[in-house]
Design a protein around this motif. Structure first.
Motif, short mmCIF file in Angstrom:
data_model
loop_
_atom_site.label_atom_id
_atom_site.label_comp_id
_atom_site.label_asym_id
_atom_site.label_seq_id
_atom_site.Cartn_x
_atom_site.Cartn_y
_atom_site.Cartn_z
N ARG A 1 0.85 -1.20 0.00
CA ARG A 1 0.00 0.00 0.00
C ARG A 1 0.88 1.24 0.00
O ARG A 1 1.90 1.31 0.69
CB ARG A 1 -0.93 0.02 1.21
N VAL A 2 0.43 2.25 -0.75
CA VAL A 2 1.12 3.53 -0.85
C VAL A 2 0.17 4.64 -0.42
O VAL A 2 -1.01 4.61 -0.76
CB VAL A 2 1.58 3.79 -2.31
N VAL B 1 6.66 14.90 4.95
CA VAL B 1 7.28 13.58 4.83
C VAL B 1 7.84 13.15 6.18
O VAL B 1 7.93 11.95 6.48
CB VAL B 1 8.40 13.53 3.76
N ALA B 2 8.20 14.15 7.02
CA ALA B 2 8.73 13.82 8.35
C ALA B 2 7.70 13.11 9.21
O ALA B 2 8.05 12.26 10.05
CB ALA B 2 9.22 15.09 9.04
N PHE C 1 5.07 2.88 1.73
CA PHE C 1 5.76 4.01 1.10
C PHE C 1 4.77 5.16 1.00
O PHE C 1 3.56 4.93 0.97
CB PHE C 1 6.24 3.59 -0.30
N ALA C 2 5.28 6.39 1.00
CA ALA C 2 4.40 7.56 0.88
C ALA C 2 5.02 8.59 -0.05
O ALA C 2 6.25 8.73 -0.12
CB ALA C 2 4.15 8.19 2.26
N ILE C 3 4.16 9.29 -0.74
CA ILE C 3 4.57 10.40 -1.62
C ILE C 3 3.78 11.62 -1.22
O ILE C 3 2.55 11.58 -1.11
CB ILE C 3 4.30 10.07 -3.10
N GLY D 1 7.46 5.34 10.59
CA GLY D 1 8.13 4.19 9.99
C GLY D 1 7.80 3.99 8.52
O GLY D 1 8.08 2.92 7.96
N VAL D 2 7.22 5.00 7.87
CA VAL D 2 6.86 4.91 6.45
C VAL D 2 7.83 5.77 5.65
O VAL D 2 7.82 7.00 5.78
CB VAL D 2 5.41 5.38 6.20
N PRO D 3 8.71 5.17 4.82
CA PRO D 3 9.60 5.99 4.00
C PRO D 3 8.79 6.87 3.06
O PRO D 3 7.78 6.44 2.52
CB PRO D 3 10.44 4.97 3.24
N ALA D 4 9.25 8.12 2.87
CA ALA D 4 8.44 9.07 2.10
C ALA D 4 9.33 10.01 1.31
O ALA D 4 10.45 10.34 1.73
CB ALA D 4 7.54 9.88 3.05
#
Length: 358
Positions: free
Chosen positions: A64-65, A311-312, A154-156, A318-321
């Motif tokens: 999931r993103v 993004v911080a 992951f996140a954008i 714990g989600v890279p962004a």
């Protein structure tokens, strides 16, 4: 209530979204329009939390993103409604919010409507109060009330990045550095002690300070330590007994907030230092498998994000962004805010190429 036609092109949708004023504290009209548009799509589960709208697929994908963007802008200054302009033969959309960050939101809205069966499950988030105090931030509120919505690989964040990928972000710290004197009548200054004069060494240390360039996971972050405000004195005939220098420290994401505070206290050793605001940075997170796939799909060479972004918040969970959106970040909040139409279209193509089923 304005109606969002999600069949429009992303540049046309940018114009519509920007022409709905949504200065912080006044996002409800745009949030209502987004909520109505998403609620009409049967492939999305829609959740509303105040003026934050979440729409997500539930296809049972193994990954999931989260793709997020804020709805609010800084105050309007004669730059709404939008208009089309041309610079050196290149077409732009000019107006408040075009860069920060309604062009990115428009791309996200269009893709949310059209990507009915993406290769990963997607949680789309459009949130309020990004441009004001962190306590009021819609993501902050949502993470307290619905932490389950932040579960992702992951996140954008669609913050303006010139259509490039910017990994992580610097942390930010604000402190008040104070000097204390003795109040007296300015006609008899020798009786008092001037707190403003006593702040001269504080300014000298700032002028002499040399910030670091710090490599973190292959990206070089530029730090900064600067006075952003100074205050002291109560009247034109009184020697001031208090002076306060507000200092902002932008620190690389390999430092924790505690380490940043310790560093600033060491710079101003001998002075009273009070921390007034602190937000951690975010490491790039580009080693995550989804991040590598994303970079390959959009053909991007990642670079660091110098400013602080949300993004911080994802990194802390714990989600890279990463940051990925149209618009020159130097024009964010500028009265000549404008976004190249070609960049809006390029970001849409990049996200679509990555998210479409293989």
């Amino acid at each position: 209530m304005p109606v969002l036609d999600l069949s429009q092109t992303s540049p046309d949708l940018t114009r519509v979204v920007c022409d709905i004023p949504s200065v912080s504290d006044d996002e409800t009209t745009l949030a209502d329009a987004v909520h109505a548009a998403m609620s009409g799509l049967d492939h999305l589960e829609v959740v509303r939390c105040g003026d934050t709208i979440v729409a997500r697929t539930n296809l049972g994908r193994d990954r999931r993103v989260v793709i997020a963007g804020h709805l609010d802008t800084v105050p309007i200054n004669g730059n709404v409604p939008t208009r089309d302009i041309e610079i050196d033969g290149e077409p732009y959309i000019w107006g408040r919010g075009t860069v920060d960050m309604k062009a990115g939101v428009a791309v996200q809205l269009k893709l949310a409507a059209e990507l009915r069966a993406p290769r990963v499950d997607i949680t789309w988030m459009w949130y309020d109060h990004e441009e004001v105090d962190a306590e009021r931030n819609g993501l902050n509120r949502l993470s307290r009330e619905r932490p389950d919505l932040f579960e992702a690989d992951f996140a954008i964040l669609g913050e303006p990045s010139d259509g490039e990928v910017e990994g992580g972000c610097n942390g930010t710290l604000r402190v008040a550095v104070r000097t204390h004197g003795v109040r007296a009548h300015s006609a008899r200054a020798w009786i008092g002690e001037n707190a403003v004069h006593m702040a001269a060494p504080v300014l000298a240390r700032l002028a002499e300070y040399r910030p670091r360039d710090v490599e973190v996971e292959g990206l070089v972050y530029r730090e900064g330590l600067n006075a952003v405000r100074i205050s002291g004195g109560i009247a034109g005939n009184i020697i001031p007994d208090l002076c306060e220098v507000e200092v902002n420290y932008r620190f690389a994401p390999n430092r924790t907030v505690d380490e940043a505070v310790a560093h600033v206290r060491s710079v101003f050793a001998g002075f009273e230092v009070e921390v007034t605001d602190a937000s951690p940075g975010a490491r790039p997170g580009l080693d995550a498998p989804l991040a590598q796939e994303f970079l390959a799909a959009v053909g991007a060479q990642p670079r660091p994000k110098y400013g602080w972004t949300d993004v911080a918040r994802f990194s802390a969970l714990g989600v890279p962004a990463v940051n990925y959106g149209p618009g020159d970040p130097h024009l964010a909040h500028h009265d000549e805010e404008r976004v190249p139409i070609a960049q809006i279209e390029a970001v849409e193509r990049g996200l679509r190429a990555w998210l479409k089923p293989s």
